[in-house]
Scaffold this motif. Structure first.
Motif, PDB file in Angstrom:
ATOM      1  N   ILE A 131       0.700  -1.205  -0.089  1.00 24.72           N
ATOM      2  CA  ILE A 131       0.038  -0.202  -0.033  1.00 24.72           C
ATOM      3  C   ILE A 131       0.669   1.208   0.084  1.00 24.72           C
ATOM      4  CG2 ILE A 131      -1.727   1.759   1.033  1.00 24.72           C
ATOM      5  CD1 ILE A 131      -2.400  -1.161   2.415  1.00 24.72           C
ATOM      6  N   VAL A 132       0.920   2.410  -1.158  1.00 30.87           N
ATOM      7  CA  VAL A 132       1.575   3.567  -1.150  1.00 30.87           C
ATOM      8  C   VAL A 132       0.499   4.232  -0.757  1.00 30.87           C
ATOM      9  CG1 VAL A 132       2.139   5.421  -2.614  1.00 30.87           C
ATOM     10  CG2 VAL A 132       3.115   2.743  -2.483  1.00 30.87           C
ATOM     11  N   GLY A 133       0.485   5.028   1.246  1.00 27.05           N
ATOM     12  CA  GLY A 133      -0.776   5.846   1.222  1.00 27.05           C
ATOM     13  C   GLY A 133       0.066   7.069   1.032  1.00 27.05           C
ATOM     14  N   ILE A 134      -1.047   7.995   0.641  1.00 26.26           N
ATOM     15  CA  ILE A 134      -0.882   9.887   0.168  1.00 26.26           C
ATOM     16  C   ILE A 134      -1.633  10.333   0.955  1.00 26.26           C
ATOM     17  CG2 ILE A 134      -0.893  11.221  -1.547  1.00 26.26           C
ATOM     18  CD1 ILE A 134       1.269   9.426  -2.552  1.00 26.26           C
ATOM     19  N   VAL A 135      -1.351  11.649   1.822  1.00 27.29           N
ATOM     20  CA  VAL A 135      -1.251  12.564   2.771  1.00 27.29           C
ATOM     21  C   VAL A 135      -1.267  13.980   1.882  1.00 27.29           C
ATOM     22  CG1 VAL A 135      -1.268  13.311   4.693  1.00 27.29           C
ATOM     23  CG2 VAL A 135      -1.499  11.285   4.755  1.00 27.29           C
ATOM     24  N   ALA A 223       1.498  -1.197  -7.123  1.00 20.84           N
ATOM     25  CA  ALA A 223       1.074  -1.209  -5.241  1.00 20.84           C
ATOM     26  C   ALA A 223      -0.454  -0.603  -5.401  1.00 20.84           C
ATOM     27  CB  ALA A 223       1.919   0.423  -5.080  1.00 20.84           C
ATOM     28  N   ASN A 224      -0.967  -0.748  -4.469  1.00 16.82           N
ATOM     29  CA  ASN A 224      -2.314  -0.336  -3.897  1.00 16.82           C
ATOM     30  C   ASN A 224      -2.119   1.300  -2.956  1.00 16.82           C
ATOM     31  OD1 ASN A 224      -3.648  -2.604  -4.851  1.00 16.82           O
ATOM     32  ND2 ASN A 224      -2.698  -3.613  -2.818  1.00 16.82           N
ATOM     33  N   ILE A 225      -3.723   2.122  -3.368  1.00 17.10           N
ATOM     34  CA  ILE A 225      -3.422   3.109  -3.244  1.00 17.10           C
ATOM     35  C   ILE A 225      -4.520   3.932  -1.795  1.00 17.10           C
ATOM     36  CG2 ILE A 225      -3.375   5.285  -3.996  1.00 17.10           C
ATOM     37  CD1 ILE A 225      -2.432   4.775  -6.944  1.00 17.10           C
ATOM     38  N   ILE A 226      -4.022   4.154  -1.149  1.00 14.05           N
ATOM     39  CA  ILE A 226      -5.353   4.520  -0.120  1.00 14.05           C
ATOM     40  C   ILE A 226      -4.826   6.847   0.145  1.00 14.05           C
ATOM     41  CG2 ILE A 226      -5.430   4.565   2.483  1.00 14.05           C
ATOM     42  CD1 ILE A 226      -5.611   1.920   2.574  1.00 14.05           C
ATOM     43  N   VAL A 227      -5.406   7.356  -0.626  1.00 21.13           N
ATOM     44  CA  VAL A 227      -5.920   8.837  -0.111  1.00 21.13           C
ATOM     45  C   VAL A 227      -6.402   9.400   0.982  1.00 21.13           C
ATOM     46  CG1 VAL A 227      -6.127  10.702  -1.335  1.00 21.13           C
ATOM     47  CG2 VAL A 227      -5.083   9.251  -3.032  1.00 21.13           C
ATOM     48  N   VAL A 228      -5.476  10.377   1.683  1.00 18.60           N
ATOM     49  CA  VAL A 228      -6.219  11.428   2.341  1.00 18.60           C
ATOM     50  C   VAL A 228      -5.761  12.804   2.421  1.00 18.60           C
ATOM     51  CG1 VAL A 228      -6.811  11.836   4.820  1.00 18.60           C
ATOM     52  CG2 VAL A 228      -5.491   9.194   3.939  1.00 18.60           C
ATOM     53  N   LYS A 229      -7.277  12.839   1.375  1.00 19.80           N
ATOM     54  CA  LYS A 229      -6.819  14.375   1.263  1.00 19.80           C
ATOM     55  C   LYS A 229      -7.186  15.308   3.133  1.00 19.80           C
ATOM     56  CE  LYS A 229     -10.101  17.755  -0.872  1.00 19.80           C
ATOM     57  NZ  LYS A 229     -10.936  18.434  -1.825  1.00 19.80           N
ATOM     58  N   GLU A 242      -2.053   7.381  11.009  1.00 21.63           N
ATOM     59  CA  GLU A 242      -2.827   6.018  11.382  1.00 21.63           C
ATOM     60  C   GLU A 242      -4.004   5.713  11.032  1.00 21.63           C
ATOM     61  OE1 GLU A 242      -4.272   4.479  15.362  1.00 21.63           O
ATOM     62  OE2 GLU A 242      -2.034   4.638  14.705  1.00 21.63           O
ATOM     63  N   TYR A 243      -4.735   6.358   9.897  1.00 20.73           N
ATOM     64  CA  TYR A 243      -5.919   5.430   9.097  1.00 20.73           C
ATOM     65  C   TYR A 243      -5.065   4.435   7.987  1.00 20.73           C
ATOM     66  CZ  TYR A 243      -9.277   5.776   5.296  1.00 20.73           C
ATOM     67  OH  TYR A 243     -10.515   5.543   4.350  1.00 20.73           O
ATOM     68  N   VAL A 244      -4.158   5.214   7.463  1.00 19.03           N
ATOM     69  CA  VAL A 244      -3.335   4.977   6.305  1.00 19.03           C
ATOM     70  C   VAL A 244      -2.636   2.851   7.365  1.00 19.03           C
ATOM     71  CG1 VAL A 244      -1.169   4.563   4.863  1.00 19.03           C
ATOM     72  CG2 VAL A 244      -3.296   6.469   4.779  1.00 19.03           C
ATOM     73  N   PHE A 245      -2.370   2.985   7.798  1.00 13.88           N
ATOM     74  CA  PHE A 245      -1.528   2.474   8.502  1.00 13.88           C
ATOM     75  C   PHE A 245      -2.558   0.806   9.729  1.00 13.88           C
ATOM     76  CE2 PHE A 245       2.499   4.214   9.901  1.00 13.88           C
ATOM     77  CZ  PHE A 245       3.660   3.977   8.595  1.00 13.88           C
ATOM     78  N   ARG A 246      -3.306   1.688   9.768  1.00 11.10           N
ATOM     79  CA  ARG A 246      -4.836   0.379  10.229  1.00 11.10           C
ATOM     80  C   ARG A 246      -5.594   0.102   9.123  1.00 11.10           C
ATOM     81  NH1 ARG A 246      -7.691   0.655  14.797  1.00 11.10           N
ATOM     82  NH2 ARG A 246      -7.080   2.782  16.829  1.00 11.10           N
ATOM     83  N   HIS A 247      -5.749  -0.003   8.182  1.00  7.35           N
ATOM     84  CA  HIS A 247      -6.418  -0.238   7.045  1.00  7.35           C
ATOM     85  C   HIS A 247      -5.334  -1.202   6.402  1.00  7.35           C
ATOM     86  CE1 HIS A 247     -10.514   1.422   5.948  1.00  7.35           C
ATOM     87  NE2 HIS A 247      -9.667   2.554   6.161  1.00  7.35           N
ATOM     88  N   ALA A 248      -3.787  -1.322   6.237  1.00  4.86           N
ATOM     89  CA  ALA A 248      -3.046  -2.165   5.720  1.00  4.86           C
ATOM     90  C   ALA A 248      -2.677  -3.036   6.771  1.00  4.86           C
ATOM     91  CB  ALA A 248      -1.323  -1.219   5.608  1.00  4.86           C
ATOM     92  N   ALA A 250      -4.942  -4.448   8.710  1.00  5.43           N
ATOM     93  CA  ALA A 250      -6.949  -5.036   8.562  1.00  5.43           C
ATOM     94  C   ALA A 250      -6.906  -5.790   6.578  1.00  5.43           C
ATOM     95  CB  ALA A 250      -7.576  -4.250   8.633  1.00  5.43           C
ATOM     96  N   LEU A 251      -5.803  -5.700   6.284  1.00  4.35           N
ATOM     97  CA  LEU A 251      -5.818  -6.021   4.883  1.00  4.35           C
ATOM     98  C   LEU A 251      -3.985  -7.126   4.995  1.00  4.35           C
ATOM     99  CD1 LEU A 251      -6.078  -3.210   2.573  1.00  4.35           C
ATOM    100  CD2 LEU A 251      -8.015  -5.262   3.198  1.00  4.35           C
ATOM    101  N   GLY A 252      -3.803  -6.727   6.091  1.00  3.43           N
ATOM    102  CA  GLY A 252      -2.599  -8.131   6.117  1.00  3.43           C
ATOM    103  C   GLY A 252      -1.210  -7.490   5.382  1.00  3.43           C
ATOM    104  N   GLU A 253      -1.032  -6.248   4.781  1.00  3.82           N
ATOM    105  CA  GLU A 253      -0.034  -5.560   3.532  1.00  3.82           C
ATOM    106  C   GLU A 253       0.663  -4.289   3.986  1.00  3.82           C
ATOM    107  OE1 GLU A 253      -1.627  -4.354   0.320  1.00  3.82           O
ATOM    108  OE2 GLU A 253      -2.833  -6.086  -0.952  1.00  3.82           O
ATOM    109  N   PRO A 254       1.744  -4.878   4.131  1.00 10.37           N
ATOM    110  CA  PRO A 254       2.806  -3.412   4.139  1.00 10.37           C
ATOM    111  C   PRO A 254       2.600  -1.791   3.995  1.00 10.37           C
ATOM    112  CG  PRO A 254       3.760  -5.159   2.665  1.00 10.37           C
ATOM    113  CD  PRO A 254       2.173  -4.932   2.741  1.00 10.37           C
ATOM    114  N   ALA A 255       2.453  -0.663   3.999  1.00 10.49           N
ATOM    115  CA  ALA A 255       2.746  -0.175   3.784  1.00 10.49           C
ATOM    116  C   ALA A 255       3.812   1.370   3.836  1.00 10.49           C
ATOM    117  CB  ALA A 255       1.194   0.689   4.880  1.00 10.49           C
ATOM    118  N   VAL A 256       3.383   2.463   2.862  1.00 11.80           N
ATOM    119  CA  VAL A 256       4.748   2.965   3.116  1.00 11.80           C
ATOM    120  C   VAL A 256       4.010   4.348   2.947  1.00 11.80           C
ATOM    121  CG1 VAL A 256       4.792   3.450   1.016  1.00 11.80           C
ATOM    122  CG2 VAL A 256       6.783   4.351   1.661  1.00 11.80           C
ATOM    123  N   VAL A 257       3.703   5.413   3.276  1.00 10.31           N
ATOM    124  CA  VAL A 257       3.051   6.705   3.598  1.00 10.31           C
ATOM    125  C   VAL A 257       3.825   8.238   2.961  1.00 10.31           C
ATOM    126  CG1 VAL A 257       1.703   8.559   4.608  1.00 10.31           C
ATOM    127  CG2 VAL A 257       1.736   5.833   5.190  1.00 10.31           C
TER     128      VAL A 257
END
Length: 723
Positions: A131-135, A223-229, A242-248, A250-257
């Motif tokens: 997961i790539v998280g973008i804030v 990569a999968n994407i999670i975006v926070v506006k 915190e939101y990105v890492f919580r979802h990651a 729950a999905l069992g995937e690593p994440a970089v924000v």
């Protein structure tokens, strides 16, 4: 003078008491205007394990992110005094909002070789199942670069913190959409013109797949994407991570924000509560990459060394639209008095305020001369022992009374006056001013000019985050009309970008950690940002991508590389990711000797970092075997942080075989105050300790033990910390 309350909060209270805040003022102060009145964002430091959620909610407030020591809260204005008086709270702080800071860039960092799976890589890596998280300012979720080949979205979740709707779990504000809702077209989030589609562009660099027109793929295109506006409120930024890492999780995937944002507020040593909160969120499979900031060419910093004398530095406010300009002052030891003066446009001294000594404040004063008022100022020197770093802290805030006065350089130059003995660092923060470069005697004052050193922004000064500067890979481009454009100001291809912020941190650590492409970067263009009408020269052929520059563009390159690494090893820690990146970074005639405070360890090289990662096992097997395990004496010992000789101790150790190394600093009570785990090859290694605990706070003077466990080996030695 309540020691539980940060000077930032005291200055905020002064502004609230003026009772004339406009919507623009409220936004600049990081306040939310609701039907019920103003809502204030605070970060509370609390007694360990204390839970104050129910008490906050009983006052009409909400809790966002919570850890053992900190919590982000949102409270009504009328509840502020009651919150401060809660016995479980030890410190209350408030931060102004942060500001947002590929056709050539991806090959330059050799990510294309990773995508192609060139030897020694066993296969292609493109960020799959990471997961790539973008804030950031949001995303154009309809853009083709964020869709699969069948037209479905690659975006798992979008959380718009700026609107009211279906709230995400754990957070009581904003609107959330999942992938099904995005695919159905019911998502109403937009990345609009306010930040010229900044978030869409950043996301494209890190994780775009180039399917919109068949080019401009990002670094981690699968990569999968999670975006926070976000509105760039620091509480919201922390909640977003915190939101990105919580979802990651729950999905069992690593994440970089990725955080392409910064502020010059704070002591620039990694100890602020936002930085400590973020440091507490990272770990195995949880990485945060952050832009260094864009003040490499701006005099946001000054440093004064005084020995029973008086010195001054001039500074100016840029605009009356932004109704305030702020100066943040930090120093250790000694006693310094601070005053505010002004020079007219002919550089004559107008007047000077009274001196404010440590422990005192002068609030809500009109700066007036001959019946003309230039602004309302506060000098707060009440904090003489900041709870996170032990420093003296002084804040100067000047406001124009919601536009009633002209406090810009068209009217005067403001002057920060300091007298006494001590070594002071100061920053202009809030984005509405800078120090003057003049040094010398003028109007009876001894001036010391400002500079752009120590300009790495917060939260990038945290040692737990990966900080990225910008260098030049391209200076010209051809737009949609076939016109060729050239940057009017650039250091030239291969050089560090002139805007890239410069280290070190105030406590002497090298930052940034690494540099990545950040000028003339082509990436996804939001259809909602109005770019073709406003910036037609930047729009590229196909009219789906455009050009931007900044450390904001450099940071997602490194976030994308981290995603590639996490695809190979989902359990990588921030320390290991940083180690692979820095050990394989390119140095050349442009970087000079590295590490340094412009480049960090050099230019990021995705292929070499991945090659080092995938061959680490074979390297461990073939590494020279040390004769035996050995833990050496630390140097210097004692570690005297006040001596100026060294701000960190080097601890060397030798491993006879590759091992998972567990390093601890333990106090006399047997409490572990700092710990790091990392896998290392056989041979001699070293660890540096700067006298701080896990949260980045300076520890008291005393005896400590440094302890290493590696396989069946276990050693400990004693050292002394003096501060």
């Amino acid at each position: 003078k309540n020691p539980k309350v940060s000077p930032y909060v005291k200055v905020l209270i002064d502004r609230l008491e003026q009772k004339n805040l406009t919507a623009v003022d409220a936004e600049a102060l990081g306040l939310e205007k609701t039907a019920a009145g103003l809502k204030i964002s605070l970060i509370l430091t609390k007694k360990t394990h204390a839970s104050l959620r129910s008490e906050i909610q009983a006052l009409g407030g909400d809790v966002g992110t919570e850890s053992d020591r900190f919590m982000t809260v949102y409270i009504p204005e009328n509840a502020l005094e009651q919150v401060v008086r809660m016995p479980g709270i030890t410190y209350v702080s408030h931060f102004l909002p942060a500001h947002p800071t590929l056709d050539v860039s991806v090959p330059v960092i050799q990510a294309d070789r990773v995508h192609n799976g060139e030897s020694p890589l066993p296969r292609a890596f493109k960020g799959k199942n990471v997961i790539v998280g973008i804030v950031d300012s949001g995303i154009d979720w309809s853009h083709g670069d964020f869709k699969n080949s069948d037209g479905t979205t690659r975006i798992l979740y979008i959380w718009d913190q700026t609107t009211s709707g279906k709230q995400p779990a754990y957070f009581n504000y904003g609107t959330e959409w999942n992938s099904s809702e995005i695919n159905s077209g019911s998502c109403t989030e937009v990345d609009g013109p306010a930040n010229i589609g900044h978030g869409t562009h950043v996301t494209g660099i890190a994780a775009g797949n180039g399917l919109a027109i068949g080019k401009y793929a990002g670094v981690a295109p699968e990569a999968n994407i999670i975006v926070v506006k976000t509105d760039f409120n620091f509480n919201h930024i922390i909640d977003a991570v915190e939101y990105v890492f919580r979802h990651a999780g729950a999905l069992g995937e690593p994440a970089v924000v990725n955080l392409s944002l910064a502020t010059q507020q704070g002591p620039h040593d990694g100890t602020t509560s936002p930085e400590q909160l973020l440091a507490g969120k990272v770990g195995k499979g949880k990485i945060v990459v952050v832009a260094a900031s864009n003040e490499g060419g701006v005099n946001v910093h000054t440093q004064l060394s005084l020995s029973n004398e008086e010195q001054a530095t001039g500074f100016a406010a840029y605009s009356n639209t932004n109704s305030k300009v702020d100066v943040d002052i930090w120093y250790s030891g000694g006693n310094l008095d601070v005053a505010l003066a002004g020079l007219d446009t002919n550089l004559n001294l107008l007047t000077s305020s009274a001196w404010v000594s440590p422990g005192n404040r002068l609030a809500g004063q009109a700066f007036s001369v001959n019946g003309k008022t230039y602004g309302i100022y506060t000098i707060d020197a009440t904090e003489t022992n900041n709870p996170f770093n032990g420093l003296h802290h002084v804040v100067i805030e000047i406001n124009n009374n919601s536009g009633a006065y002209d406090f810009t350089s068209d009217a005067l130059t403001w002057v920060m006056k300091v007298r006494g003995t001590g070594n002071l660092h100061a920053w202009v923060y809030g984005g509405n001013g800078a120090f003057d470069s003049f040094s010398g005697s003028l109007a009876g004052l001894n001036f010391v000019g400002g500079n752009s050193q120590y300009s790495i922004g917060m939260p990038a000064t945290s040692s737990s985050l990966i900080t990225v500067g910008s260098f030049v890979t391209k200076t010209q481009w051809k737009n949609k009309d076939g016109q060729v454009y050239q940057l009017s100001h650039s250091n030239g291809i291969g050089h560090i970008s002139g805007f890239s912020s410069i280290g070190p941190t105030r406590d002497g650590r090298i930052k940034p950690d690494i540099a990545a492409p950040g000028e003339v970067i082509a990436s996804a263009m939001s259809a909602d940002a109005g770019i073709p009408a406003k910036y037609p020269s930047r729009v590229l052929p196909g009219e789906k991508h455009f050009i931007l520059q900044g450390t904001s563009m450099a940071s997602p390159h490194v976030a994308g590389v981290a995603a590639l690494m996490l695809e190979k090893d989902s359990g990588l820690t921030p320390e290991l990711v940083k180690q692979y990146l820095t050990q394989t970074a390119l140095s050349d005639s442009f970087t000079g000797s590295v590490p340094n405070n412009h480049w960090g360890y050099g230019k990021v090289n995705a292929f070499q970092a991945m090659s080092r990662l995938v061959t680490s096992v074979s390297e461990e097997k073939s590494a020279p075997v040390a004769e035996s395990f050995r833990l050496f004496e630390s140097y210097p010992n004692p570690l005297n942080l006040m001596s100026g000789v060294s701000r960190q101790a080097r601890i060397r150790y030798r491993l006879p075989s590759a091992e998972e190394v567990h390093f601890k600093i333990v106090n006399l009570l047997g409490q572990v105050v700092k710990d790091v785990s990392i896998r290392q090859t056989a041979g001699t290694h070293q660890f540096y300790w700067n006298g701080r605990n896990r949260e980045g706070s300076l520890l008291p003077s005393g005896i400590y033990f440094y302890e290493i466990k590696a396989g069946r080996f276990h050693r400990a030695k004693k050292m002394v910390l003096v501060r």
